[in-house]
Design a protein around this motif. Sequence first.
Motif, PDB file in Angstrom:
ATOM      1  N   MET A   1       0.803  -1.200   0.000  1.00 37.26           N
ATOM      2  CA  MET A   1       0.000   0.000   0.000  1.00 37.26           C
ATOM      3  C   MET A   1       0.847   1.266   0.000  1.00 37.26           C
ATOM      4  O   MET A   1       0.326   2.344   0.101  1.00 37.26           O
ATOM      5  N   SER A   2       2.152   1.140  -0.069  1.00 39.04           N
ATOM      6  CA  SER A   2       2.974   2.340  -0.035  1.00 39.04           C
ATOM      7  C   SER A   2       2.814   3.159  -1.310  1.00 39.04           C
ATOM      8  O   SER A   2       3.352   4.248  -1.410  1.00 39.04           O
ATOM      9  N   THR A   3       2.082   2.659  -2.281  1.00 39.16           N
ATOM     10  CA  THR A   3       1.819   3.438  -3.485  1.00 39.16           C
ATOM     11  C   THR A   3       0.727   4.479  -3.259  1.00 39.16           C
ATOM     12  O   THR A   3       0.426   5.248  -4.153  1.00 39.16           O
ATOM     13  N   LEU A   4       0.136   4.476  -2.069  1.00 38.73           N
ATOM     14  CA  LEU A   4      -0.835   5.519  -1.744  1.00 38.73           C
ATOM     15  C   LEU A   4      -0.136   6.868  -1.752  1.00 38.73           C
ATOM     16  O   LEU A   4       0.914   7.034  -1.147  1.00 38.73           O
ATOM     17  N   LYS A   5      -0.714   7.802  -2.423  1.00 40.28           N
ATOM     18  CA  LYS A   5      -0.177   9.161  -2.471  1.00 40.28           C
ATOM     19  C   LYS A   5      -1.075  10.072  -1.643  1.00 40.28           C
ATOM     20  O   LYS A   5      -2.207   9.732  -1.314  1.00 40.28           O
ATOM     21  N   SER A   6      -0.568  11.240  -1.339  1.00 46.20           N
ATOM     22  CA  SER A   6      -1.333  12.183  -0.517  1.00 46.20           C
ATOM     23  C   SER A   6      -2.677  12.519  -1.154  1.00 46.20           C
ATOM     24  O   SER A   6      -3.680  12.622  -0.459  1.00 46.20           O
ATOM     25  N   ASN A   7      -2.701  12.654  -2.485  1.00 51.05           N
ATOM     26  CA  ASN A   7      -3.969  12.985  -3.130  1.00 51.05           C
ATOM     27  C   ASN A   7      -4.962  11.823  -3.051  1.00 51.05           C
ATOM     28  O   ASN A   7      -6.169  12.040  -2.982  1.00 51.05           O
ATOM     29  N   HIS A   8      -4.471  10.574  -3.030  1.00 53.91           N
ATOM     30  CA  HIS A   8      -5.360   9.418  -2.848  1.00 53.91           C
ATOM     31  C   HIS A   8      -6.008   9.464  -1.469  1.00 53.91           C
ATOM     32  O   HIS A   8      -7.200   9.203  -1.328  1.00 53.91           O
ATOM     33  N   ILE A   9      -5.198   9.768  -0.469  1.00 54.82           N
ATOM     34  CA  ILE A   9      -5.699   9.791   0.899  1.00 54.82           C
ATOM     35  C   ILE A   9      -6.732  10.897   1.073  1.00 54.82           C
ATOM     36  O   ILE A   9      -7.804  10.678   1.635  1.00 54.82           O
ATOM     37  N   ARG A  10      -6.421  12.075   0.559  1.00 56.71           N
ATOM     38  CA  ARG A  10      -7.389  13.189   0.661  1.00 56.71           C
ATOM     39  C   ARG A  10      -8.680  12.870  -0.084  1.00 56.71           C
ATOM     40  O   ARG A  10      -9.775  13.136   0.405  1.00 56.71           O
ATOM     41  N   ALA A  11      -8.554  12.276  -1.277  1.00 55.74           N
ATOM     42  CA  ALA A  11      -9.746  11.951  -2.071  1.00 55.74           C
ATOM     43  C   ALA A  11     -10.596  10.892  -1.373  1.00 55.74           C
ATOM     44  O   ALA A  11     -11.825  10.993  -1.341  1.00 55.74           O
ATOM     45  N   ALA A  12      -9.954   9.886  -0.818  1.00 60.25           N
ATOM     46  CA  ALA A  12     -10.700   8.831  -0.129  1.00 60.25           C
ATOM     47  C   ALA A  12     -11.382   9.388   1.124  1.00 60.25           C
ATOM     48  O   ALA A  12     -12.530   9.044   1.415  1.00 60.25           O
ATOM     49  N   ARG A  13     -10.690  10.263   1.850  1.00 56.51           N
ATOM     50  CA  ARG A  13     -11.327  10.890   3.016  1.00 56.51           C
ATOM     51  C   ARG A  13     -12.540  11.709   2.602  1.00 56.51           C
ATOM     52  O   ARG A  13     -13.580  11.670   3.254  1.00 56.51           O
ATOM     53  N   ALA A  14     -12.402  12.446   1.509  1.00 51.78           N
ATOM     54  CA  ALA A  14     -13.517  13.271   1.032  1.00 51.78           C
ATOM     55  C   ALA A  14     -14.695  12.391   0.615  1.00 51.78           C
ATOM     56  O   ALA A  14     -15.851  12.710   0.906  1.00 51.78           O
ATOM     57  N   LEU A  15     -14.407  11.292  -0.050  1.00 50.99           N
ATOM     58  CA  LEU A  15     -15.463  10.377  -0.493  1.00 50.99           C
ATOM     59  C   LEU A  15     -16.247   9.837   0.700  1.00 50.99           C
ATOM     60  O   LEU A  15     -17.471   9.700   0.642  1.00 50.99           O
ATOM     61  N   LEU A  16     -15.552   9.575   1.785  1.00 53.20           N
ATOM     62  CA  LEU A  16     -16.194   9.033   2.984  1.00 53.20           C
ATOM     63  C   LEU A  16     -16.670  10.112   3.945  1.00 53.20           C
ATOM     64  O   LEU A  16     -17.289   9.805   4.961  1.00 53.20           O
ATOM     65  N   ASP A  17     -16.352  11.356   3.637  1.00 54.80           N
ATOM     66  CA  ASP A  17     -16.658  12.477   4.525  1.00 54.80           C
ATOM     67  C   ASP A  17     -15.986  12.291   5.881  1.00 54.80           C
ATOM     68  O   ASP A  17     -16.580  12.514   6.934  1.00 54.80           O
ATOM     69  N   TRP A  18     -14.729  11.845   5.846  1.00 56.36           N
ATOM     70  CA  TRP A  18     -13.927  11.655   7.050  1.00 56.36           C
ATOM     71  C   TRP A  18     -12.985  12.829   7.202  1.00 56.36           C
ATOM     72  O   TRP A  18     -12.410  13.314   6.213  1.00 56.36           O
ATOM     73  N   ASN A  19     -12.760  13.263   8.433  1.00 56.13           N
ATOM     74  CA  ASN A  19     -11.683  14.215   8.679  1.00 56.13           C
ATOM     75  C   ASN A  19     -10.437  13.413   9.054  1.00 56.13           C
ATOM     76  O   ASN A  19     -10.466  12.181   9.108  1.00 56.13           O
ATOM     77  N   ARG A  20      -9.342  14.111   9.306  1.00 58.62           N
ATOM     78  CA  ARG A  20      -8.098  13.410   9.620  1.00 58.62           C
ATOM     79  C   ARG A  20      -8.210  12.589  10.902  1.00 58.62           C
ATOM     80  O   ARG A  20      -7.640  11.498  10.997  1.00 58.62           O
ATOM     81  N   ASP A  21      -8.935  13.112  11.872  1.00 61.65           N
ATOM     82  CA  ASP A  21      -9.118  12.368  13.120  1.00 61.65           C
ATOM     83  C   ASP A  21      -9.872  11.062  12.893  1.00 61.65           C
ATOM     84  O   ASP A  21      -9.545  10.037  13.492  1.00 61.65           O
ATOM     85  N   ASP A  22     -10.886  11.106  12.035  1.00 63.25           N
ATOM     86  CA  ASP A  22     -11.642   9.884  11.721  1.00 63.25           C
ATOM     87  C   ASP A  22     -10.723   8.819  11.137  1.00 63.25           C
ATOM     88  O   ASP A  22     -10.739   7.661  11.567  1.00 63.25           O
ATOM     89  N   LEU A  23      -9.930   9.213  10.142  1.00 64.04           N
ATOM     90  CA  LEU A  23      -9.019   8.266   9.513  1.00 64.04           C
ATOM     91  C   LEU A  23      -7.985   7.768  10.512  1.00 64.04           C
ATOM     92  O   LEU A  23      -7.684   6.575  10.561  1.00 64.04           O
ATOM     93  N   ALA A  24      -7.451   8.666  11.316  1.00 65.86           N
ATOM     94  CA  ALA A  24      -6.438   8.284  12.298  1.00 65.86           C
ATOM     95  C   ALA A  24      -6.975   7.219  13.250  1.00 65.86           C
ATOM     96  O   ALA A  24      -6.294   6.221  13.525  1.00 65.86           O
ATOM     97  N   LYS A  25      -8.190   7.403  13.729  1.00 65.46           N
ATOM     98  CA  LYS A  25      -8.789   6.421  14.642  1.00 65.46           C
ATOM     99  C   LYS A  25      -8.985   5.076  13.955  1.00 65.46           C
ATOM    100  O   LYS A  25      -8.702   4.027  14.518  1.00 65.46           O
ATOM    101  N   LYS A  26      -9.483   5.110  12.738  1.00 66.83           N
ATOM    102  CA  LYS A  26      -9.765   3.860  12.021  1.00 66.83           C
ATOM    103  C   LYS A  26      -8.483   3.131  11.630  1.00 66.83           C
ATOM    104  O   LYS A  26      -8.459   1.906  11.578  1.00 66.83           O
TER     105      LYS A  26
END
Length: 94
Positions: A1-26
């Motif tokens: 999964m190291s091929t994840l880029k910053s834009n992938h992470i931001r896009a996936a968070r936006a798709l799920l309506d997650w903030n950084r804290d949500d992702l961090a917890k999960k």
Amino acid sequence: MSTLKSNHIRAARALLDWNRDDLAKKAGVSAVTIANIESGKTDTANQRTYEAIGKAFLGAGVVFTDKGVQEERSWIREVTGADFYLEILDRKST
């Protein structure tokens, strides 16, 4: 999964309506780590961090494609209970 880029992470968070804290917890990592990866401030996040982030997204139904991120589409869904038909009818109308 190291091929994840910053834009992938931001896009996936936006798709799920997650903030950084949500992702961090999960993902079981700190919100500061997420912020550093997204901003490009760190190149030192280890493989396990990226795997945890990827697994959090996959667990939430997000898949990564060569075109970006999208919600996983599953046409098979288990419904149970006495009112299972209401869930089927509700999904059919959307």
